[in-house]
Design a protein around this motif. Structure first.
Motif, PDB file in Angstrom:
ATOM      1  N   ALA A 271       0.839  -1.205   0.000  1.00 42.45           N
ATOM      2  CA  ALA A 271       0.000   0.000   0.000  1.00 42.45           C
ATOM      3  C   ALA A 271       0.872   1.252   0.000  1.00 42.45           C
ATOM      4  CB  ALA A 271      -0.924  -0.012   1.214  1.00 42.45           C
ATOM      5  N   GLY A 272       1.952   1.229   0.758  1.00 44.06           N
ATOM      6  CA  GLY A 272       2.898   2.338   0.730  1.00 44.06           C
ATOM      7  C   GLY A 272       3.511   2.514  -0.650  1.00 44.06           C
ATOM      8  N   ASN A 273       3.841   1.378  -1.312  1.00 38.16           N
ATOM      9  CA  ASN A 273       4.330   1.451  -2.687  1.00 38.16           C
ATOM     10  C   ASN A 273       3.348   2.185  -3.582  1.00 38.16           C
ATOM     11  OD1 ASN A 273       5.763  -1.911  -2.721  1.00 38.16           O
ATOM     12  ND2 ASN A 273       6.676   0.011  -2.092  1.00 38.16           N
ATOM     13  N   ALA A 274       2.071   1.801  -3.475  1.00 34.31           N
ATOM     14  CA  ALA A 274       1.044   2.427  -4.320  1.00 34.31           C
ATOM     15  C   ALA A 274       0.931   3.918  -4.035  1.00 34.31           C
ATOM     16  CB  ALA A 274      -0.297   1.728  -4.109  1.00 34.31           C
ATOM     17  N   ALA A 275       0.984   4.297  -2.745  1.00 30.26           N
ATOM     18  CA  ALA A 275       0.903   5.710  -2.390  1.00 30.26           C
ATOM     19  C   ALA A 275       2.108   6.486  -2.919  1.00 30.26           C
ATOM     20  CB  ALA A 275       0.799   5.861  -0.869  1.00 30.26           C
ATOM     21  N   GLY A 276       3.299   5.880  -2.826  1.00 30.12           N
ATOM     22  CA  GLY A 276       4.488   6.538  -3.344  1.00 30.12           C
ATOM     23  C   GLY A 276       4.451   6.704  -4.848  1.00 30.12           C
ATOM     24  N   ALA A 277       3.953   5.671  -5.539  1.00 30.26           N
ATOM     25  CA  ALA A 277       3.839   5.772  -7.000  1.00 30.26           C
ATOM     26  C   ALA A 277       2.840   6.845  -7.394  1.00 30.26           C
ATOM     27  CB  ALA A 277       3.430   4.417  -7.577  1.00 30.26           C
ATOM     28  N   LEU A 278       1.721   6.926  -6.662  1.00 27.73           N
ATOM     29  CA  LEU A 278       0.732   7.970  -6.941  1.00 27.73           C
ATOM     30  C   LEU A 278       1.338   9.353  -6.742  1.00 27.73           C
ATOM     31  CD1 LEU A 278      -2.174   8.727  -7.649  1.00 27.73           C
ATOM     32  CD2 LEU A 278      -2.721   8.553  -5.202  1.00 27.73           C
ATOM     33  N   LEU A 279       2.104   9.515  -5.675  1.00 25.33           N
ATOM     34  CA  LEU A 279       2.779  10.782  -5.435  1.00 25.33           C
ATOM     35  C   LEU A 279       3.694  11.153  -6.604  1.00 25.33           C
ATOM     36  CD1 LEU A 279       3.769  13.140  -3.592  1.00 25.33           C
ATOM     37  CD2 LEU A 279       5.410  11.511  -2.609  1.00 25.33           C
ATOM     38  N   MET A 280       4.428  10.146  -7.129  1.00 25.86           N
ATOM     39  CA  MET A 280       5.408  10.431  -8.178  1.00 25.86           C
ATOM     40  C   MET A 280       4.775  10.661  -9.544  1.00 25.86           C
ATOM     41  SD  MET A 280       8.139  10.750  -6.548  1.00 25.86           S
ATOM     42  CE  MET A 280       9.397  10.813  -7.823  1.00 25.86           C
TER      43      MET A 280
END
Length: 433
Positions: A271-280
């Protein structure tokens, strides 16, 4: 009309190859996250201990290290999609055999090590080819967004796969989860067989494998920022794998309630991966390597939480922050490679990147059990956290890491520029996948 409507729902830069590879990555991420949990618990259920879990992880990573450079040279010489399909086929067969042995209740340690080694061999050829496909697919103006969207899709699948994997291991056992992973590799390989690489210029004849490797080495060593971060990750990845693949399942078994809570923690990481990708997808930091490297410090949080050991809620929070941070680094790193490395050398440079980044992993996994016996599990985990922080602080001393900036206008490196909205846009696997 159906095709036109489907295309209209995709971003302009997401062409046919990009879409196929994203779909394939989603499928394999669903299977592989559960398989990571299943493999560890298959060893434990067969009567193994932490040292045995480490040996199986060692067996997978050793051929990954040994064959990565060859895999990179092959991927720059042969059509990359064929290399990827062959690697997927090997992974499918090895996981299917692993599943049959576990389901039959006859899996022995040496058999699990051999099958894991075959899986690692497949990954050694797949990773440089896959990364080269992504890096050669889009214009630099859209590169950061394309990488982030790809990683967001695959890590979203990882989130689901980890949650389902942990639950399924607890309910139906690890054998069936390994069988699902084998089927996922088969389907993903079928999708990758339809990729189009006609836009990539063929390599000129006359150079041999050793010459290709030497050329890639010169490209790799000529950039201080490149080899410095790879050296950093040779240690960081070793610590992450030792903590997550060897110590994590044991802490979960002894203190957190078993495979289900550990699967939940891995799901929060995804989930953190997904949030980081969304941020980027919306953030394009100008000093991309500086921002990415600063985001490596939180990688130490899960090891520290396991060392305590912290309650499952605290561990999940640490995994989420770590997952978000690793995604910011991953997109920043891929963007820098896309900007700086010529297209015809992408897979070889990627192979040196992967080789350095995983070179210490076999040693770490093999020594994880003896280290636990010598200093205790908690102390070993604190060492994992401390060395991650120390390596990251050291690489910040490199001027090129602090100062490398994104250029506002760039072109694709290679025979011809390929528009990101064309049918030739491609995708790839993530750095730590």
């Amino acid at each position: 009309m159906t095709s036109a409507r489907t295309a209209s729902r995709r971003p302009a830069w997401a062409g046919r190859n990009y879409t196929l590879l994203t779909a394939a990555a989603v499928i394999t991420s669903l299977g592989s996250q559960g398989a990571l949990i299943a493999a560890a618990f298959a060893v434990l259920e067969a009567g193994g201990d932490g040292g045995d879990v480490g040996l199986v992880a060692f067996a997978r990573t050793l051929p990954l290290v040994l064959f990565l450079l060859i895999g990179g040279a092959v991927a720059d010489r042969l059509p990359r999609h064929r290399v990827m399909v062959a690697a997927n086929a090997l992974n499918c067969l090895s996981q299917a055999a692993f599943a049959v042995l576990v389901l039959a209740g006859e899996a022995q340690l040496w058999q699990m090590m051999v099958l894991s080694a075959l899986g690692g061999t497949g990954q050694a050829f797949f990773s440089p080819a896959a990364e080269g496909m992504l890096l050669s697919s889009v214009t630099s103006e859209q590169a950061g967004r394309a990488f982030a969207m790809f990683r967001m899709a695959s890590t979203g699948a990882s989130l689901t796969g980890a949650a389902l994997g942990g639950a399924l291991v607890a309910v139906i056992g690890p054998g069936w989860v390994l069988a699902v992973d084998a089927a996922a590799f088969a389907l993903a390989g079928a999708l990758r067989a339809f990729l189009d690489v006609s836009h990539i210029a063929p390599r000129p004849p006359g150079t041999g494998l050793l010459a290709d490797l030497r050329e890639g080495w010169r490209e790799f060593t000529s950039r201080t920022w490149l080899w410095a971060i790879v050296v950093q990750f040779s240690l960081v990845n070793a610590m992450i794998v030792a903590a997550d693949a060897v110590y994590g399942p044991q802490v979960a078994r002894d203190h957190l309630g078993g495979a289900g809570p550990w699967g939940l923690a891995l799901a929060l990481y995804a989930a953190g991966n997904a949030a980081g990708a969304l941020l980027m997808t919306r953030w394009r930091p100008r000093r991309t390597l500086l921002v990415g490297t600063l985001c490596v410090f939180p990688f130490a949080l899960p090891s520290a939480a396991l060392a305590v050991p912290a309650p499952i809620a605290v561990l999940c929070a640490a995994m989420f922050v770590s997952g978000l941070s690793i995604e910011v680094f991953g997109v920043s790193w891929m963007t820098a490679l896309h900007q700086e490395i010529p297209e015809d050398k992408l897979s070889r440079v990627s192979a040196y990147d992967w080789f350095g980044s995983v070179s210490m992993v076999p040693i770490a996994t093999a020594l994880a059990g003896p280290a636990e016996a010598a200093v205790g599990r908690s102390a070993a985990l604190w060492w994992c956290a401390g060395l991650t922080v120390a390596a990251t602080a050291a690489v910040l001393c490199v001027r090129d890491v602090r100062n490398l900036t994104l250029r506002s206008k760039q072109v694709v490196k290679g025979a011809a520029e390929v528009g990101p909205g064309s049918a030739d846009a491609e995708g790839s696997a993530g750095r730590l996948g």
